[in-house]
Write an enzyme that holds these catalytic residues in place. Structure first.
Site, PDB file in Angstrom:
ATOM      1  CD1 TRP A 180      -2.599   1.846   0.605  1.00 49.64           C
ATOM      2  CD2 TRP A 180      -1.178   2.442   2.236  1.00 49.64           C
ATOM      3  NE1 TRP A 180      -2.882   3.141   0.961  1.00 49.64           N
ATOM      4  CE2 TRP A 180      -2.033   3.524   1.955  1.00 49.64           C
ATOM      5  CE3 TRP A 180      -0.194   2.583   3.218  1.00 49.64           C
ATOM      6  CZ2 TRP A 180      -1.938   4.748   2.634  1.00 49.64           C
ATOM      7  CZ3 TRP A 180      -0.093   3.791   3.890  1.00 49.64           C
ATOM      8  CH2 TRP A 180      -0.967   4.860   3.599  1.00 49.64           C
ATOM      9  CD  GLU A 217      -4.551  -1.550   2.159  1.00 51.22           C
ATOM     10  OE1 GLU A 217      -3.429  -1.968   2.519  1.00 51.22           O
ATOM     11  OE2 GLU A 217      -5.382  -1.075   2.953  1.00 51.22           O
ATOM     12  CE  LYS A 244      -6.402   5.929   2.941  1.00 50.96           C
ATOM     13  NZ  LYS A 244      -5.458   5.995   4.059  1.00 50.96           N
ATOM     14  CG  ASP A 273      -8.593  -0.866   4.468  1.00 47.37           C
ATOM     15  OD1 ASP A 273      -9.675  -0.418   4.878  1.00 47.37           O
ATOM     16  OD2 ASP A 273      -7.539  -0.799   5.125  1.00 47.37           O
ATOM     17  CG  HIS A 277      -8.683   2.057   1.948  1.00 48.36           C
ATOM     18  ND1 HIS A 277      -7.446   1.575   1.616  1.00 48.36           N
ATOM     19  CD2 HIS A 277      -8.560   2.520   3.213  1.00 48.36           C
ATOM     20  CE1 HIS A 277      -6.611   1.703   2.633  1.00 48.36           C
ATOM     21  NE2 HIS A 277      -7.274   2.275   3.624  1.00 48.36           N
ATOM     22  CG  HIS A 334      -6.015  -4.504   5.038  1.00 42.94           C
ATOM     23  ND1 HIS A 334      -5.101  -3.476   4.980  1.00 42.94           N
ATOM     24  CD2 HIS A 334      -5.299  -5.642   5.064  1.00 42.94           C
ATOM     25  CE1 HIS A 334      -3.886  -3.989   4.962  1.00 42.94           C
ATOM     26  NE2 HIS A 334      -3.969  -5.299   4.987  1.00 42.94           N
ATOM     27  CG  ASP A 357      -9.974   7.721  10.801  1.00 36.06           C
ATOM     28  OD1 ASP A 357      -9.087   7.569   9.936  1.00 36.06           O
ATOM     29  OD2 ASP A 357      -9.820   7.406  11.984  1.00 36.06           O
ATOM     30  CG  ASP A 415      -7.240   3.173   9.480  1.00 35.09           C
ATOM     31  OD1 ASP A 415      -7.293   2.122   8.846  1.00 35.09           O
ATOM     32  OD2 ASP A 415      -6.794   4.235   9.013  1.00 35.09           O
ATOM     33  CG  ASP A 449      -5.245  -1.410   8.195  1.00 34.33           C
ATOM     34  OD1 ASP A 449      -4.633  -0.983   9.194  1.00 34.33           O
ATOM     35  OD2 ASP A 449      -5.124  -0.889   7.068  1.00 34.33           O
TER      36      ASP A 449
END
Ligand code: RNT
Ligand code: ZN
Length: 424
Positions: free
Chosen positions: A191, A232, A234, A265, A268, A292, A300, A302, A332
């Site tokens: 990533w 990965e 995003k 993920d 993302h 992920h 955000d 995470d 993640d």
């Protein structure tokens, strides 16, 4: 905290099994399938994505931010390993550990990112071997002066690109070494944060450079039994709101054309995008992928995973598409505002619960109702399943795995905090 005795857990389980059996679901079979779901724990929740390249190393740039200053952060490799051991002791089933290159063991010799090699990961392999745990790996293209411009593999500066190409090449070699040592595939994930805060004009140029860099990196091939590559994507990061070079289309195209794994993920994507819906599309064209799991919250990506609709749909789609053995599952998230061990255990158990819930669904019955156009009955059945005693099955799964059922792990974590992590 709610305390349950073994007898209670067993009695609840018997009753629950009986009820699921009436839907045609064999709970024991579901639990066996759950055993096969190995979740790769991200090493970076323990120390707020700092890494161990030098004392006091901390996350810098990369469009990532860790907020909170809860005490107890792991300050070195030993503390991190101890924390992970604690986490593992509270999770049913088997897990893997997902390392970032910046977490190497540099006690013997320091090395910049373009000079790391297997020697920096030997102590990790030894430690993991003792725990009978396997490792996965990530190149680290942030928290470094040569990433400060916001561009690494897609930089217009040839020297910067060369540095990072070398880094990733070495990370792939390290991944191969880990795979050989542990006797199973180490997933190497890539990533990069490359992107721009404000309106880019040469999107094409950066993406072309990224493609060239990737071609150069992957020119070397490794045996898939030892290592496989994932990419990965995003949507945006902090400071790269206008443009991320490695977008979903970019990497999905690259992965499909070059037989790499796409890493999805779920933090993302646009907040209204349904990530679970992507799985059955991706699997029309490929037979493996990496996940992920995380929790996006507004801007955000995470937050600690919880057992919510989004994670559940991802698990359901994997099970319903019969690709459970083809999806590599990683976590993640990083939250520094709460007990970090608690974050790991709560988040991992939530992800496991989602898979268990999905594995307890009478998929054939639901598919039959759907194909017979009995839409109301399908919807009603899906609703009724929500109040089935799924928690009793979960508690039993914890019991047979010798880990605390229900919330009984909370006291364990508080004890570890009192005795160990709060003293850091
Ligand atoms: C960042 C990506 C990436 C990182 C880790 C630390 O947005 O999700 O996976 O979180 O590499
Ligand atoms: Zn991620």
């Amino acid at each position: 905290m709610l305390q349950l005795t073994q007898k209670e857990v067993e009695a609840d389980f018997r009753r629950a099994s009986d009820l699921y059996a009436r839907y045609g679901v064999d709970v024991e079979t579901s639990l066996k399938k759950l055993d096969a779901v190995q979740i790769s724990l991200h090493c970076w929740q323990a120390d707020d994505v700092g890494g161990f390249e030098h004392e006091g190393a901390s996350l810098q740039g990369g469009g990532l931010a860790v907020t909170g200053n809860y005490p107890g952060k792991a300050r070195n490799i030993d503390e991190l390993r101890r924390d992970i051991e604690k986490v593992l002791s509270l999770l049913p089933g088997r897990q893997r550990l997902n390392l970032h290159a910046s977490y190497g063991d540099f006690s013997g010799s320091k090395a910049d990112r373009d000079a790391i090699d297997v020697s920096h990961f030997r102590s990790w392999a030894d430690w993991a071997g003792e725990l009978k745990m396997s490792l996965d790996f990530n190149s680290t293209l942030f928290s470094h002066p040569l990433a400060a411009s916001g561009f690494t593999l897609s930089s217009k500066d040839k020297k910067i690109r060369k540095f990072w190409i070398e880094h990733v090449k070495r990370c792939r070699e390290i991944s191969e070494y880990l795979g050989k040592t542990q006797g199973n595939t180490c997933i190497h994930n890539l990533w990069i944060a490359d992107g721009a805060k404000d309106i880019p004009v040469d999107r094409f140029g950066h993406r072309k450079l990224l493609k060239q860099s990737l071609d150069e990196i992957y020119a070397v091939s490794f045996e898939p039994v030892y290592m496989k590559d994932a990419l990965e994507s995003k949507l945006f990061g902090i400071g790269s709101e206008a443009f991320v070079v490695g977008s979903h289309e970019f990497y999905l195209g690259y992965a499909l054309m070059n037989k790499k794994l796409i890493c999805i993920d779920n933090g993302h994507f646009h907040p209204t995008e349904v990530v679970g819906d992507k799985i059955s599309s991706i699997f029309q064209y490929t037979d493996e992928m990496l996940l992920h799991l995380t929790r996006g919250l507004r801007w955000d990506s995470d937050h600690v995973v919880v057992f919510n609709e989004e994670i559940l749909l991802i698990a359901q789609e994997i099970v319903r598409s019969a690709v459970l053995d083809k999806v590599y599952v990683g976590l993640d998230f990083f939250d520094a505002s709460i007990n970090r061990i608690g974050a790991y255990v709560t988040g991992t158990r939530a992800a496991q619960k989602a898979f268990l819930y999905a594995l307890l669904e009478p998929v054939e019955l639901l598919q039959q109702l759907e194909s017979e156009n009995r839409g109301f009955e399908k919807l009603a059945t899906l609703e009724e399943l929500k109040s089935m005693p799924f928690g009793a099955v979960w508690n039993y799964y914890c019991l047979i795995n010798n880990v605390p059922p229900a919330g009984m792990y909370i006291d364990e974590i508080n004890k570890y905090e009192k005795e160990i992590s709060s003293k850091r």
